[in-house]
Scaffold this motif. Structure first.
Motif, PDB file in Angstrom:
ATOM      1  N   GLY A  34      58.835 -11.853  84.546  1.00 10.81           N
ATOM      2  CA  GLY A  34      57.560 -12.459  84.190  1.00 10.81           C
ATOM      3  C   GLY A  34      57.663 -13.636  83.245  1.00 10.81           C
ATOM      4  N   LEU A  35      58.840 -14.185  83.096  1.00  5.88           N
ATOM      5  CA  LEU A  35      59.021 -15.247  82.112  1.00  5.88           C
ATOM      6  C   LEU A  35      58.711 -16.633  82.645  1.00  5.88           C
ATOM      7  N   MET A  36      58.314 -16.729  83.892  1.00  6.93           N
ATOM      8  CA  MET A  36      57.854 -17.999  84.445  1.00  6.93           C
ATOM      9  C   MET A  36      56.319 -18.008  84.497  1.00  6.93           C
ATOM     10  N   ASP A  37      55.727 -16.909  84.079  1.00  7.81           N
ATOM     11  CA  ASP A  37      54.279 -16.743  84.135  1.00  7.81           C
ATOM     12  C   ASP A  37      53.630 -17.233  82.839  1.00  7.81           C
ATOM     13  N   GLU A  38      52.449 -17.744  82.972  1.00  2.00           N
ATOM     14  CA  GLU A  38      51.684 -18.269  81.836  1.00  2.00           C
ATOM     15  C   GLU A  38      51.495 -17.214  80.741  1.00  2.00           C
ATOM     16  N   SER A  39      51.417 -15.939  81.138  1.00  2.18           N
ATOM     17  CA  SER A  39      51.196 -14.875  80.153  1.00  2.18           C
ATOM     18  C   SER A  39      52.359 -14.718  79.177  1.00  2.18           C
ATOM     19  N   ASN A  40      53.508 -15.268  79.511  1.00  2.02           N
ATOM     20  CA  ASN A  40      54.670 -15.182  78.627  1.00  2.02           C
ATOM     21  C   ASN A  40      55.101 -16.545  78.092  1.00  2.02           C
ATOM     22  N   LYS A  41      54.169 -17.485  78.029  1.00  2.00           N
ATOM     23  CA  LYS A  41      54.510 -18.826  77.550  1.00  2.00           C
ATOM     24  C   LYS A  41      54.946 -18.822  76.089  1.00  2.00           C
ATOM     25  N   HIS A  42      54.598 -17.779  75.363  1.00  2.17           N
ATOM     26  CA  HIS A  42      54.994 -17.678  73.955  1.00  2.17           C
ATOM     27  C   HIS A  42      56.469 -17.311  73.769  1.00  2.17           C
ATOM     28  N   VAL A  43      57.126 -16.843  74.828  1.00  2.37           N
ATOM     29  CA  VAL A  43      58.532 -16.459  74.731  1.00  2.37           C
ATOM     30  C   VAL A  43      59.376 -17.731  74.626  1.00  2.37           C
ATOM     31  N   THR A  44      60.197 -17.784  73.597  1.00  8.96           N
ATOM     32  CA  THR A  44      60.998 -18.990  73.352  1.00  8.96           C
ATOM     33  C   THR A  44      62.091 -19.162  74.403  1.00  8.96           C
ATOM     34  N   ASP A  45      62.549 -20.387  74.542  1.00  9.16           N
ATOM     35  CA  ASP A  45      63.662 -20.671  75.454  1.00  9.16           C
ATOM     36  C   ASP A  45      64.905 -19.891  75.044  1.00  9.16           C
ATOM     37  N   GLU A  46      65.097 -19.726  73.743  1.00  7.43           N
ATOM     38  CA  GLU A  46      66.248 -18.957  73.256  1.00  7.43           C
ATOM     39  C   GLU A  46      66.162 -17.503  73.714  1.00  7.43           C
ATOM     40  N   ARG A  47      64.985 -16.911  73.627  1.00  9.92           N
ATOM     41  CA  ARG A  47      64.803 -15.522  74.059  1.00  9.92           C
ATOM     42  C   ARG A  47      64.991 -15.415  75.568  1.00  9.92           C
ATOM     43  N   LYS A  48      64.488 -16.370  76.320  1.00 10.71           N
ATOM     44  CA  LYS A  48      64.674 -16.364  77.769  1.00 10.71           C
ATOM     45  C   LYS A  48      66.160 -16.409  78.115  1.00 10.71           C
ATOM     46  N   ALA A  49      66.894 -17.273  77.445  1.00 14.93           N
ATOM     47  CA  ALA A  49      68.337 -17.387  77.689  1.00 14.93           C
ATOM     48  C   ALA A  49      69.040 -16.076  77.324  1.00 14.93           C
ATOM     49  N   GLU A  50      68.597 -15.447  76.254  1.00 15.07           N
ATOM     50  CA  GLU A  50      69.175 -14.167  75.835  1.00 15.07           C
ATOM     51  C   GLU A  50      68.925 -13.082  76.888  1.00 15.07           C
ATOM     52  N   ILE A  51      67.733 -13.058  77.445  1.00 13.89           N
ATOM     53  CA  ILE A  51      67.411 -12.078  78.485  1.00 13.89           C
ATOM     54  C   ILE A  51      68.289 -12.291  79.713  1.00 13.89           C
ATOM     55  N   VAL A  52      68.436 -13.535  80.131  1.00  9.48           N
ATOM     56  CA  VAL A  52      69.300 -13.832  81.275  1.00  9.48           C
ATOM     57  C   VAL A  52      70.729 -13.374  80.979  1.00  9.48           C
ATOM     58  N   ARG A  53      71.235 -13.704  79.791  1.00 15.21           N
ATOM     59  CA  ARG A  53      72.602 -13.281  79.413  1.00 15.21           C
ATOM     60  C   ARG A  53      72.725 -11.758  79.431  1.00 15.21           C
ATOM     61  N   ASP A  54      71.719 -11.056  78.901  1.00 13.88           N
ATOM     62  CA  ASP A  54      71.760  -9.593  78.852  1.00 13.88           C
ATOM     63  C   ASP A  54      71.780  -8.992  80.251  1.00 13.88           C
ATOM     64  N   ILE A  55      70.949  -9.502  81.135  1.00 12.05           N
ATOM     65  CA  ILE A  55      70.900  -8.979  82.504  1.00 12.05           C
ATOM     66  C   ILE A  55      72.207  -9.291  83.234  1.00 12.05           C
ATOM     67  N   LEU A  56      72.705 -10.498  83.080  1.00 12.68           N
ATOM     68  CA  LEU A  56      73.972 -10.843  83.717  1.00 12.68           C
ATOM     69  C   LEU A  56      75.119  -9.991  83.175  1.00 12.68           C
ATOM     70  N   SER A  57      75.095  -9.692  81.891  1.00 17.50           N
ATOM     71  CA  SER A  57      76.181  -8.875  81.326  1.00 17.50           C
ATOM     72  C   SER A  57      76.163  -7.461  81.902  1.00 17.50           C
ATOM     73  N   LEU A  58      75.002  -6.983  82.307  1.00 17.46           N
ATOM     74  CA  LEU A  58      74.892  -5.658  82.922  1.00 17.46           C
ATOM     75  C   LEU A  58      75.304  -5.661  84.392  1.00 17.46           C
ATOM     76  N   LEU A  59      74.926  -6.706  85.113  1.00 23.39           N
ATOM     77  CA  LEU A  59      75.008  -6.696  86.569  1.00 23.39           C
ATOM     78  C   LEU A  59      76.115  -7.561  87.176  1.00 23.39           C
ATOM     79  N   ASP A  60      76.454  -8.645  86.538  1.00 27.03           N
ATOM     80  CA  ASP A  60      77.362  -9.634  87.121  1.00 27.03           C
ATOM     81  C   ASP A  60      78.820  -9.226  86.909  1.00 27.03           C
TER      82      ASP A  60
END
Length: 151
Positions: free
Chosen positions: A78-104
């Motif tokens: 949901g980080l491309m949705d307007e409802s999460n526009k308050h989430v910083t780019d740093e937090r978005k990058a952290e989420i991507v890193r966390d998910i990739l560290s689990l799955l990739d």
């Protein structure tokens, strides 16, 4: 062509692909408050109570290239949705890193179907709740297509 792809993914998911409340008469499945984020996401966003790892992956492989890349992870959460526009780019990058560290597992910067299915079915794990809500991943065009496909 895009609408055809949406219909195919809906069939893969094995149920109604009812994204949000569009007044279609679809009922959201009742989900236990202790359900996983994935179960809550599927109930809230897709009105589906049953799914498997491969169908979840296919449904969220938005460009249908066989991989989850950073943008698809962000959209799923949901980080491309307007409802999460308050989430910083740093937090978005952290989420991507966390998910990739689990799955990739092959460390190529993206998740393929086999990696995802292995994580869910063999390791018996689930995608974590990243605190971004149930996930919203449709732009206006996607929402329009889903709504009219349901009708």
């Amino acid at each position: 062509m895009r609408l055809f792809g949406v219909a195919v993914l809906a069939g893969i998911a094995g149920g109604a692909l009812a994204h949000g409340d569009h007044g279609s008469g679809s009922q959201k499945p009742v989900v236990d408050e202790n359900a996983s984020w994935m179960e809550k996401h599927m109930a809230e966003e897709h009105h589906a109570s049953g799914f498997d790892a491969a169908s979840f992956f296919a449904l969220h492989d938005f460009d249908a290239d066989g991989f989850w890349e950073a943008e698809e992870i962000l959209r799923t959460y949901g980080l491309m949705d307007e409802s999460n526009k308050h989430v910083t780019d740093e937090r978005k990058a952290e989420i991507v890193r966390d998910i990739l560290s689990l799955l990739d597992s092959d460390h190529d910067g993206r998740v393929n179907r086999d990696e995802f299915v292995h994580f869910i079915e063999v390791e018996a794990k689930t995608l974590p709740d990243m605190g971004t809500g149930p996930g919203h991943h449709g732009d206006d065009e996607y929402e329009y297509e889903i709504h009219h496909w349901e009708k």
